[in-house]
Scaffold this motif. Structure first.
Motif, PDB file in Angstrom:
ATOM      1  N   ILE A  21       0.812  -0.961  -0.331  1.00  0.00           N
ATOM      2  CA  ILE A  21      -0.128  -0.288   0.091  1.00  0.00           C
ATOM      3  C   ILE A  21       0.531   1.258   0.265  1.00  0.00           C
ATOM      4  O   ILE A  21       0.882   2.663  -0.998  1.00  0.00           O
ATOM      5  CB  ILE A  21      -0.891   0.748   1.334  1.00  0.00           C
ATOM      6  N   ALA A  22       2.349   1.747   1.081  1.00  0.00           N
ATOM      7  CA  ALA A  22       2.849   2.641   1.097  1.00  0.00           C
ATOM      8  C   ALA A  22       3.428   3.010  -0.029  1.00  0.00           C
ATOM      9  O   ALA A  22       3.915   3.711  -0.579  1.00  0.00           O
ATOM     10  CB  ALA A  22       3.953   2.720   1.894  1.00  0.00           C
ATOM     11  N   ARG A  23       4.079   2.093  -1.354  1.00  0.00           N
ATOM     12  CA  ARG A  23       4.802   1.446  -2.199  1.00  0.00           C
ATOM     13  C   ARG A  23       3.805   1.971  -3.392  1.00  0.00           C
ATOM     14  O   ARG A  23       3.961   3.177  -3.656  1.00  0.00           O
ATOM     15  CB  ARG A  23       5.273   0.722  -2.557  1.00  0.00           C
ATOM     16  N   PHE A 100      -9.021   1.795   7.209  1.00  0.00           N
ATOM     17  CA  PHE A 100      -7.904  -0.015   7.896  1.00  0.00           C
ATOM     18  C   PHE A 100      -7.900  -0.542   6.974  1.00  0.00           C
ATOM     19  O   PHE A 100      -8.822  -0.659   5.939  1.00  0.00           O
ATOM     20  CB  PHE A 100      -9.095   0.057   8.892  1.00  0.00           C
ATOM     21  N   PHE A 101      -6.784  -1.659   6.945  1.00  0.00           N
ATOM     22  CA  PHE A 101      -7.284  -2.937   6.158  1.00  0.00           C
ATOM     23  C   PHE A 101      -6.261  -3.911   7.360  1.00  0.00           C
ATOM     24  O   PHE A 101      -5.763  -3.462   8.626  1.00  0.00           O
ATOM     25  CB  PHE A 101      -5.632  -2.235   5.572  1.00  0.00           C
ATOM     26  N   CYS A 102      -7.171  -4.796   6.574  1.00  0.00           N
ATOM     27  CA  CYS A 102      -6.900  -6.145   8.233  1.00  0.00           C
ATOM     28  C   CYS A 102      -5.479  -7.242   7.171  1.00  0.00           C
ATOM     29  O   CYS A 102      -6.536  -7.766   5.910  1.00  0.00           O
ATOM     30  CB  CYS A 102      -7.363  -6.582   8.595  1.00  0.00           C
ATOM     31  N   LYS A 139      -6.965  -5.535  -5.610  1.00  0.00           N
ATOM     32  CA  LYS A 139      -8.055  -5.747  -4.614  1.00  0.00           C
ATOM     33  C   LYS A 139      -7.500  -3.787  -3.690  1.00  0.00           C
ATOM     34  O   LYS A 139      -8.000  -2.718  -3.403  1.00  0.00           O
ATOM     35  CB  LYS A 139      -9.176  -5.973  -3.624  1.00  0.00           C
ATOM     36  N   ILE A 140      -6.160  -4.275  -3.754  1.00  0.00           N
ATOM     37  CA  ILE A 140      -5.363  -3.000  -3.239  1.00  0.00           C
ATOM     38  C   ILE A 140      -5.393  -1.727  -4.208  1.00  0.00           C
ATOM     39  O   ILE A 140      -5.456  -0.690  -2.933  1.00  0.00           O
ATOM     40  CB  ILE A 140      -4.062  -3.625  -3.520  1.00  0.00           C
ATOM     41  N   ASP A 141      -5.536  -1.855  -5.194  1.00  0.00           N
ATOM     42  CA  ASP A 141      -5.398  -0.687  -6.593  1.00  0.00           C
ATOM     43  C   ASP A 141      -6.541   0.472  -5.851  1.00  0.00           C
ATOM     44  O   ASP A 141      -7.037   1.124  -5.672  1.00  0.00           O
ATOM     45  CB  ASP A 141      -5.861  -1.396  -7.742  1.00  0.00           C
ATOM     46  N   GLU A 142      -7.708  -0.215  -5.883  1.00  0.00           N
ATOM     47  CA  GLU A 142      -9.538   0.190  -5.399  1.00  0.00           C
ATOM     48  C   GLU A 142      -9.382   0.721  -4.180  1.00  0.00           C
ATOM     49  O   GLU A 142      -9.395   2.238  -3.885  1.00  0.00           O
ATOM     50  CB  GLU A 142      -9.957  -1.116  -4.971  1.00  0.00           C
TER      51      GLU A 142
END
Length: 149
Positions: A21-23, A100-102, A139-142
């Motif tokens: 996510i940070a990248r 939030f992410f988990c 999903k990460i991109d969204e």
């Protein structure tokens, strides 16, 4: 917009997601360290107990969430909720806009609802099975798109 990704990870799954996510967002990242020894089978059992009973722990982190416009906070799911280190982080820090992410083995359980109780309604949520992070780019991109708006 200045974004921070703060996370706690015991096994490395949440760390891998946080780094991705940070990248993608090209933003700062801040690992949350739990000062309680959670190694071995006894540590695993006590970690689940502490999460279930909503116990806090001693933590360390470097960045000040108040210095950021948005803070994305990540946790593994233990006993159906967030890890005690993330509970402490949210209890100690006022964050304006959050996401939030988990990561989990079974389901996200009450993790997001519990995180929201301690902070604010998040801009976005992302929950991923621990073994599916590499297969979840869409999903990460969204999630990242929702944060960068």
């Amino acid at each position: 917009m200045k974004i921070l990704v703060a996370y706690y990870s015991q096994t490395g799954n949440t760390k891998k997601l946080a780094e991705t996510i940070a990248r993608k967002l090209n933003c700062d990242i801040d690992p949350i360290s739990d000062k309680t020894d959670r190694k071995g089978i006894l540590g695993w059992i006590l970690a689940g107990r502490d999460a279930f009973f909503k116990r806090l722990t001693h933590i360390e982190h470097q960045k000040k969430p108040a210095d950021y416009d948005l803070v994305a906070i990540g946790s593994p799911v233990w006993a159906g909720t967030m890890a005690p280190a993330v509970r402490r982080y949210l209890s100690n820090n006022k964050c304006g806009t959050v996401a939030f992410f988990c990561t989990y083995r079974g389901s996200a359980g009450k993790t997001f609802a519990e995180m929201e109780k301690l902070s604010a309604v998040p801009r976005a949520y992302l929950g991923l099975k621990a073994g599916r992070i590499a297969d979840s780019n869409d999903k990460i991109d969204e999630f990242c798109d929702a944060l960068s708006k």
